[in-house]
Structures are given as C-alpha cells and as structure tokens.
Design a protein around this motif. Structure first.
Motif, PDB file in Angstrom:
ATOM      1  N   SER A 225      27.895  33.035 -23.105  1.00  0.00           N
ATOM      2  CA  SER A 225      27.135  32.238 -24.076  1.00  0.00           C
ATOM      3  C   SER A 225      25.929  31.583 -23.420  1.00  0.00           C
ATOM      4  O   SER A 225      24.832  31.548 -23.998  1.00  0.00           O
ATOM      5  CB  SER A 225      28.040  31.170 -24.700  1.00  0.00           C
ATOM      6  OG  SER A 225      29.120  31.755 -25.385  1.00  0.00           O
ATOM      7  N   ASP A 229      22.034  32.102 -24.442  1.00  0.00           N
ATOM      8  CA  ASP A 229      21.205  30.953 -24.813  1.00  0.00           C
ATOM      9  C   ASP A 229      20.007  30.813 -23.885  1.00  0.00           C
ATOM     10  O   ASP A 229      18.895  30.502 -24.319  1.00  0.00           O
ATOM     11  CB  ASP A 229      22.044  29.673 -24.769  1.00  0.00           C
ATOM     12  CG  ASP A 229      23.097  29.633 -25.866  1.00  0.00           C
ATOM     13  OD1 ASP A 229      22.949  30.400 -26.840  1.00  0.00           O
ATOM     14  OD2 ASP A 229      24.058  28.860 -25.736  1.00  0.00           O
ATOM     15  N   ARG A 232      17.392  33.447 -24.686  1.00  0.00           N
ATOM     16  CA  ARG A 232      16.695  33.122 -25.919  1.00  0.00           C
ATOM     17  C   ARG A 232      15.708  31.961 -25.707  1.00  0.00           C
ATOM     18  O   ARG A 232      14.564  31.987 -26.188  1.00  0.00           O
ATOM     19  CB  ARG A 232      17.702  32.759 -27.007  1.00  0.00           C
ATOM     20  CG  ARG A 232      17.047  32.513 -28.388  1.00  0.00           C
ATOM     21  CD  ARG A 232      18.056  32.278 -29.480  1.00  0.00           C
ATOM     22  NE  ARG A 232      18.830  31.061 -29.255  1.00  0.00           N
ATOM     23  CZ  ARG A 232      20.097  31.052 -28.828  1.00  0.00           C
ATOM     24  NH1 ARG A 232      20.725  32.187 -28.590  1.00  0.00           N
ATOM     25  NH2 ARG A 232      20.719  29.912 -28.639  1.00  0.00           N
TER      26      ARG A 232
END
Length: 426
Positions: A225, A229, A232
């Motif tokens: 995760s 993240d 991004r």
C-alpha cells in the motif's frame, strides 16, 4: 537478570556480555561518525544559506555603493548582522580597502573556527561591468554546533534506547523457539527501513502459520500500500511541479520582456534611439562621481546642428528627421561603447567621454566636425549637406555636478557659433 548479566558465570552469558560491549562500541563509533557527518552537512547547509543570502543582498549593496547612499548601506549591514547565521560582515571598495567591518563577537570570545563566502560587487553600465568592491559574510563553528547538538542528542538517546530494548529481547529470547524467525524478521524490516526501498518484501524461513507469519503478511500488505501511495504521490507531485515551473517560467519571461521594453522607452529618444536628456544627465552624473573617485579625467562635448531650422523649413520635417538619424549614426561609428550619447534638445546633442582629457576630446570633436562637413545625404532625390558646431569642456578636481561640465561646454559651443559655425571650441 541484569545483575547476573554483568557478572557472567557461564559461557552463554559471557558470550552475550562480549556481544553487548562490541555492539555498544560499534554503536558509539557509528554515532560519532554520524555526529561528524551531521556537522559537515550542517556546515555545508549554512554555507549554502550564506551564499543565498549573499545573492539576495549583493544587488542592494551594489546599488547603495553606486549611489553613495550610506544610510541605505548601514541599514542593510545592520539587517545582515541580525541574521542568526551571520557572525560578521566586511565590505571592501575596489582598492580592497575596508569600507565596513562588523562582528557579533569581540577578541576575547572569538569562535573556534570562522568560515566565509566572498562575492564581487559590480555595477553594469552600457553592458560593461564596473567593479565597486567586495562583500564578505562570516559564520562560525558555534552556529553549526548550536544546530547540530540538540538534534544529535535526541538521536543518541533514541539509539541507546533501541540498543537496550533489542539487547534485552535477545537475552530474554536467546534459547526460545521464536528467536531465529524473530531475528530474521527484524533484520528484513531494518533492511527495508535503512534502504528506504519499499518494493522489498519480507520472507521468513519459518513457514508455520503463527503470529509472526501473520505479522509478516500484514507488513507486506502495508509495504504494498505504501509503495502504491508513494508512486501516486510522486507522480502527482511531478505533474504539479512541472506545471507550476512552466507557468512561472512563462510569467517571468513575459514580465522581463515588458520591463526591458518599458526601460528602453523611458531611457531612449524615440527617433534617434540614443539616451534622452534625463537618462543622459543621470548616467553622466554617476560616471563623473566615479571618475572623481578614480581621479581620472572626463570630457563633455556639446553639439548643435548649424541652421537646422532652415533644413526643416526648406525640405520638411521628414528630411530633418533623416538628418538627425544620420548624425547620431555617425557619432556611434566614431565612439567607444563606454561613451555616452544623448539628445538633449531638438537638434542639440551631447557626448560624455570617460578617461579622456581636453586634448583627446578636442581631437574626437574635430573628427566629428570634419566627417559631418564632408557627408552628403540623398533623400527623395535631393542632396542634403549640413555642418555642426561643437563646444568641448573637461572635468576639474572640484567638479561634483555634471551641470558644471555642461555649462563650460555650452559657453564654448556659443563661442563656436559666434565665430562662424562649423567649428570646435575648447
């Protein structure tokens, strides 16, 4: 447990004691290296701040020196001395003589070491750089230590706490079943943390389904995760930064272009493109004061086109404009880039000559007179000839205003007109 640890009575405890003190020694060594590295990094950071601060104040200080504005210069130096990283400021003139020297310490409380940044103070005039002096900013080891010590103290305390916890866990779980997988897990977590590579995943050699394997899965899921993240966020940040940089670049270029056009329009005569009266006298005044400081002569040539009104009345203003343009182009072909040319009236022009005495200025003026007298212009099928009268004046040690040079040259110009025009008087 701790008493028996520090008084080992079996091989296991002796080995743990050796490991503990080796680990403690290595930690202290690494901490010392980190402190030294942090000191060097902080010093480099302060040097960069000094350079940025130097770039910020260099232009205002150069302007103050150029304009002889002592109050503004003193205000800038006082502001610099209030900066936390500044220990001292020196300003030297072009002869390396001290104009201003400020320190935040006295001789009895001098810091252990001083470091500085230097930059040249210049003023650009007619695309030529004029040296005004040098600016030196000082900082010291005390500034660096003030920044480093507090942060390093927290790092040292944190390192000691981590060391104690890890060692106690190692002692407590030394012979237990979970020691090897736990050590393996911690090793891989530390590797991910130290390398800051969140694309790595944790893999344990013990594949049993227990709390450690569940923890491993949760941590791998968290790393996945975090990786998504982070990718991004980096992509969004890059897109925004590229857009912002492009927008700022375009806006800056537009403002610079507009400012240059406005300055050019304000300083130049729209017909001949030489300096207008105000810009000519303002720039000549600065150059006169600079020449007086350097103790070199300057000269002033005042010129008036003979019977120019007759040319306008006979051939029209269009022809008169062509004559004015021809005259300024002739002047520019004879003069140096450092010489000033200005249109100070309808058909009246002036030249300011740096590093030129009265005899040198007279030779230039007479060369202008001869070249103009021998020129012919063909305009709309008509042949135009004209002459010019010139008055020459040179600076004196007591001159402090360009008006004094202008008045002397003006008297000589009227003398040339009274003696029949097409003459040079000095």
């Amino acid at each position: 447990m701790f008493v028996s640890f520090f008084r080992p009575n079996n091989l296991s405890q002796k080995m743990m004691s050796v490991i503990f003190f080796i680990y403690l020694s290595v930690t202290l060594l690494i901490t010392s290296i980190q402190f030294f590295g942090e000191y060097i990094k902080t010093q480099d950071s302060i040097l960069n701040e000094l350079k940025q601060l130097e770039e910020t104040v260099r232009a205002p200080i150069s302007t103050s020196l150029w304009q002889y504005n002592q109050n503004q210069l003193d205000t800038l130096i006082i502001g610099l001395m209030k900066m936390p990283i500044i220990e001292g400021v020196d300003v030297f003139d072009e002869n390396n003589e001290t104009l201003i020297s400020k320190r935040s310490y006295n001789s009895e409380s001098m810091p252990l070491s001083i470091f500085d940044t230097k930059s040249e103070l210049i003023w650009t005039l007619n695309k030529e750089n004029i040296a005004l002096g040098k600016l030196v900013l000082y900082s010291s080891s005390e500034v660096v230590l003030d920044r480093v010590l507090f942060g390093f103290f927290l790092i040292a305390i944190t390192a000691i706490i981590k060391l104690s916890v890890l060692f106690c866990l190692s002692v407590w779980a030394f012979n237990r079943y979970l020691a090897i997988p736990l050590k393996e897990l911690m090793s891989q977590v530390s590797e991910v943390q130290l390398s800051q590579n969140i694309s790595k995943r944790i893999n344990l050699s013990n594949t049993e389904n227990n709390e450690l394997s569940q923890l491993k899965e949760h941590m791998n899921s968290m790393l996945s995760s975090m990786q998504k993240d982070r990718e991004r966020l980096l992509e969004d940040e890059k897109t925004k930064r590229d857009w912002l940089e492009e927008a700022v670049k375009k806006r800056t270029e537009a403002l610079q272009t507009l400012n240059e056009k406005l300055k050019e329009l304000a300083a130049r005569d729209s017909l001949t493109h030489v300096l207008n009266r105000g810009s000519f006298f303002e720039t000549a005044q600065h150059l006169l004061l600079l020449a007086q400081r350097r103790k070199v002569p300057v000269s002033f040539i005042l010129m008036d086109l003979d019977h120019f009104k007759i040319i306008n009345d006979t051939y029209g203003h269009f022809t008169g404009d062509k004559v004015l343009i021809h005259f300024t182009q002739t002047l520019q072909s004879l003069l140096r880039k450092s010489d000033l040319i200005g249109r100070i009236g309808g058909e009246e022009f002036a030249i300011f000559l740096s590093d030129t005495d009265i005899d040198g200025a007279f030779k230039i003026a007479d060369k202008i007179r001869q070249l103009i007298a021998g020129s012919t212009l063909d305009i709309d099928g008509k042949t135009i000839t004209y002459t010019v009268s010139l008055g020459v004046g040179s600076s004196e040690p007591t001159d402090h205003s360009i008006d004094e040079l202008f008045k002397r040259a003006d008297v000589k110009l009227y003398g040339a007109k009274d003696k029949g025009r097409d003459r040079v008087e000095k």
